[in-house]
Design a protein around this motif. Structure first.
Motif, PDB file in Angstrom:
ATOM      1  N   PRO A 143     -44.975  96.771  41.519  1.00  0.00           N
ATOM      2  CA  PRO A 143     -44.296  95.260  41.162  1.00  0.00           C
ATOM      3  C   PRO A 143     -43.002  95.183  41.797  1.00  0.00           C
ATOM      4  O   PRO A 143     -42.688  94.251  42.331  1.00  0.00           O
ATOM      5  CB  PRO A 143     -44.330  95.507  39.713  1.00  0.00           C
ATOM      6  N   GLY A 144     -42.099  96.322  41.792  1.00  0.00           N
ATOM      7  CA  GLY A 144     -40.911  96.211  42.547  1.00  0.00           C
ATOM      8  C   GLY A 144     -40.953  95.863  43.801  1.00  0.00           C
ATOM      9  O   GLY A 144     -40.325  95.115  44.694  1.00  0.00           O
ATOM     10  N   PHE A 145     -42.008  96.757  44.489  1.00  0.00           N
ATOM     11  CA  PHE A 145     -42.263  96.530  46.037  1.00  0.00           C
ATOM     12  C   PHE A 145     -42.733  95.275  46.492  1.00  0.00           C
ATOM     13  O   PHE A 145     -42.164  94.531  47.268  1.00  0.00           O
ATOM     14  CB  PHE A 145     -43.266  97.366  46.308  1.00  0.00           C
ATOM     15  N   LEU A 146     -43.361  94.537  45.569  1.00  0.00           N
ATOM     16  CA  LEU A 146     -44.060  93.106  45.566  1.00  0.00           C
ATOM     17  C   LEU A 146     -43.027  92.463  45.713  1.00  0.00           C
ATOM     18  O   LEU A 146     -42.968  91.224  46.519  1.00  0.00           O
ATOM     19  CB  LEU A 146     -45.034  92.840  44.954  1.00  0.00           C
ATOM     20  N   ALA A 147     -42.104  92.518  44.483  1.00  0.00           N
ATOM     21  CA  ALA A 147     -40.952  91.634  44.445  1.00  0.00           C
ATOM     22  C   ALA A 147     -40.061  91.566  45.686  1.00  0.00           C
ATOM     23  O   ALA A 147     -39.365  90.659  45.772  1.00  0.00           O
ATOM     24  CB  ALA A 147     -40.267  91.978  43.028  1.00  0.00           C
ATOM     25  N   SER A 148     -39.677  92.761  46.081  1.00  0.00           N
ATOM     26  CA  SER A 148     -39.006  92.790  47.445  1.00  0.00           C
ATOM     27  C   SER A 148     -39.596  92.207  48.634  1.00  0.00           C
ATOM     28  O   SER A 148     -38.801  91.880  49.526  1.00  0.00           O
ATOM     29  CB  SER A 148     -38.697  94.515  47.761  1.00  0.00           C
ATOM     30  N   LEU A 149     -40.825  91.744  48.663  1.00  0.00           N
ATOM     31  CA  LEU A 149     -41.204  91.000  49.803  1.00  0.00           C
ATOM     32  C   LEU A 149     -40.951  89.618  50.116  1.00  0.00           C
ATOM     33  O   LEU A 149     -40.947  89.065  51.038  1.00  0.00           O
ATOM     34  CB  LEU A 149     -42.691  90.801  49.716  1.00  0.00           C
ATOM     35  N   VAL A 150     -40.155  89.258  48.721  1.00  0.00           N
ATOM     36  CA  VAL A 150     -39.496  87.796  49.102  1.00  0.00           C
ATOM     37  C   VAL A 150     -37.802  87.938  49.237  1.00  0.00           C
ATOM     38  O   VAL A 150     -37.532  86.740  49.206  1.00  0.00           O
ATOM     39  CB  VAL A 150     -39.714  87.007  47.626  1.00  0.00           C
ATOM     40  N   ARG A 151     -37.630  88.939  49.535  1.00  0.00           N
ATOM     41  CA  ARG A 151     -36.077  89.125  49.937  1.00  0.00           C
ATOM     42  C   ARG A 151     -35.865  89.187  51.289  1.00  0.00           C
ATOM     43  O   ARG A 151     -36.544  90.165  51.920  1.00  0.00           O
ATOM     44  CB  ARG A 151     -35.503  90.321  49.054  1.00  0.00           C
ATOM     45  N   ILE A 152     -34.859  88.555  51.893  1.00  0.00           N
ATOM     46  CA  ILE A 152     -34.559  88.691  53.277  1.00  0.00           C
ATOM     47  C   ILE A 152     -34.079  90.056  53.889  1.00  0.00           C
ATOM     48  O   ILE A 152     -34.557  90.541  54.618  1.00  0.00           O
ATOM     49  CB  ILE A 152     -33.668  87.640  53.938  1.00  0.00           C
ATOM     50  N   SER A 153     -33.371  90.682  52.801  1.00  0.00           N
ATOM     51  CA  SER A 153     -32.946  91.948  53.085  1.00  0.00           C
ATOM     52  C   SER A 153     -33.989  93.129  53.092  1.00  0.00           C
ATOM     53  O   SER A 153     -33.697  94.155  53.731  1.00  0.00           O
ATOM     54  CB  SER A 153     -31.924  92.345  51.871  1.00  0.00           C
ATOM     55  N   SER A 154     -35.202  92.686  52.793  1.00  0.00           N
ATOM     56  CA  SER A 154     -36.158  93.596  52.942  1.00  0.00           C
ATOM     57  C   SER A 154     -36.846  93.894  54.396  1.00  0.00           C
ATOM     58  O   SER A 154     -37.473  94.873  54.703  1.00  0.00           O
ATOM     59  CB  SER A 154     -37.355  93.284  51.972  1.00  0.00           C
ATOM     60  N   TYR A 155     -36.189  93.146  55.316  1.00  0.00           N
ATOM     61  CA  TYR A 155     -36.650  92.866  56.697  1.00  0.00           C
ATOM     62  C   TYR A 155     -35.670  93.285  57.880  1.00  0.00           C
ATOM     63  O   TYR A 155     -35.680  92.769  58.793  1.00  0.00           O
ATOM     64  CB  TYR A 155     -37.411  91.599  56.711  1.00  0.00           C
ATOM     65  N   ARG A 156     -34.717  93.941  57.105  1.00  0.00           N
ATOM     66  CA  ARG A 156     -33.687  94.391  58.100  1.00  0.00           C
ATOM     67  C   ARG A 156     -34.262  95.270  59.074  1.00  0.00           C
ATOM     68  O   ARG A 156     -33.354  95.583  60.351  1.00  0.00           O
ATOM     69  CB  ARG A 156     -32.438  95.003  57.361  1.00  0.00           C
ATOM     70  N   SER A 157     -35.299  95.959  58.970  1.00  0.00           N
ATOM     71  CA  SER A 157     -35.884  96.941  59.862  1.00  0.00           C
ATOM     72  C   SER A 157     -36.231  96.257  61.347  1.00  0.00           C
ATOM     73  O   SER A 157     -36.148  96.812  62.409  1.00  0.00           O
ATOM     74  CB  SER A 157     -37.271  97.339  59.384  1.00  0.00           C
TER      75      SER A 157
END
Length: 399
Positions: free
Chosen positions: A2-16
């Motif tokens: 669930p935490g990983f799924l919630a991270s998909l809506v955060r812009i910071s998750s796509y810093r890669s």
């Protein structure tokens, strides 16, 4: 999960993504050499592409052995990934260079794979657009031909989720790798800890300097100013003496403040005031002018004391008189300084106030640190009906 799924809506998750693009830009200077290696291999185009990627990763790894490139890598990780890797040493050791080279090689390979996979997933998102546009019922996709239909919409949603999940997972992996391989070595951690300890010690020293010197001066000046205000008409001569004492104390405080500010700015021009026990009578005169009945007793060769011991002894007497000005009850304050062949003994004794003073004051804690640094002992507390501050500092080893 669930935490990983919630991270998909955060812009910071796509810093890669910007981090991978930055790596692609860094590969530009060495790319021709990697392509030259790939061209020299007689194989299929797919194999040559793999060889080119491996050669590029190896060349980037060799480039990562350089100190400036390591610093650049740390800066990129902190800026684009949001890590908090400490700045590396100007001359990193061999282990740090090898870890930096390994990370740059892994960073290059992972960035190439990430951008390639995301490009193919992006092409997959065009499949429903081709079906919705009409005009054709089949499309060539990933080296095969498939029929178009309503299935393309959920297919595109799955590809979009896969792309987002891959980018978020890559961000986590990049952060973990950067912190592990670009982080400080054991030697660098030790150096960082020593620098932090030195900064903390300097701050504590400045706090003690300000408390001991400026605090004493402000206490004396405040009491003198209050007394002068009460006697401004009845005893002008006393007021003039009080103002003179305040002026002298203020000059002394400015010297101390200049010294402390010089330490804060790391300026060598600020010279530390060298006040020692030879000037203890000046402290006593100021305390008497502030209203204390001080009886001073000095025995032994005070002028022959080691400079460090004499300076700390001055601070001890200063703190004792400052506390007496603030908290002492009615009666005389006894100051005794005895310099013997083996130890220095100091005592400041005053009457207890109506309410007994609290222990554990910041000034006493600072004094305890000073005395302990000189292998001495400090004691402060009630002694019958009086308050006693006493210190014993050895002058010889084993004393």
């Amino acid at each position: 999960m669930p935490g990983f799924l919630a991270s998909l809506v955060r812009i910071s998750s796509y810093r890669s993504l910007p981090y991978a693009v930055a790596c692609a830009v860094m590969t530009v200077p060495v790319s021709p050499f990697a392509f030259a290696v790939a061209v020299s291999v007689e194989a299929e185009s797919r194999v040559r592409a793999l060889v080119a990627l491996l050669a590029l990763a190896v060349l980037m790894g060799l480039l990562g052995l350089l100190g400036p490139v390591r610093r650049l890598g740390v800066g990129l990780a902190n800026t684009l990934l949001g890590t908090a890797v400490p700045a590396p040493a100007r001359r990193p050791d061999a282990g740090s260079r090898l870890r930096s080279g390994l990370w740059l090689a892994l960073h290059t390979a992972a960035s190439g794979v990430l951008l390639t996979v995301l490009a193919f997933l992006g092409l997959g998102l065009l499949v429903p657009a081709a079906w919705l546009a009409g005009g054709q019922d089949r499309i060539s996709f990933f080296w095969t031909t498939v029929g178009l239909g309503p299935w393309t919409i959920p297919f595109a949603l799955v590809l979009l989720f896969a792309a987002l999940a891959l980018a978020a997972a890559a961000t986590r992996a990049f952060r973990a790798g950067a912190e592990a391989l670009l982080g400080p070595s054991t030697t660098e951690r030790t150096a960082l800890a020593e620098r932090r300890a030195a900064v903390l010690a300097q701050r504590n020293r400045l706090a003690r300097e300000l408390h001991d010197s400026i605090g004493h001066t402000l206490t004396t000046s405040t009491i003198q100013a209050a007394a002068a205000a009460d006697l401004v008409e009845a005893d002008p001569e006393h007021v003039r003496r009080a103002l003179g004492t305040i002026e002298e104390a203020s000059r002394s405080a400015l010297e101390d403040l200049d010294h402390v500010l010089g330490l804060l700015r790391e300026e060598p021009a600020a010279k530390e005031p060298a006040r020692t026990l030879t000037e203890v009578d000046v402290l006593v005169v100021r305390a008497r002018e502030a209203g204390l009945d001080v009886r001073l007793s000095v025995t032994g060769p005070v002028a022959a004391l080691p400079a460090a011991v004499s300076r700390e002894g001055y601070r001890i007497v200063q703190e004792g008189l400052t506390n007496a000005l603030r908290h002492a009850g009615p009666g005389a304050v006894d100051v005794r300084v005895g310099a013997g062949p083996e130890r220095l003994e100091i005592a400041v004794v005053n009457a207890l106030p109506g309410e007994r003073p609290r222990t554990g004051r910041r000034g006493l804690a600072g004094l305890a640190e000073r005395v302990e640094a000189l292998r001495g002992e400090l004691d402060a507390g009630p002694d019958g009906e009086r308050w006693r501050l006493s210190a014993t500092i050895p002058l010889r080893a084993g004393a």
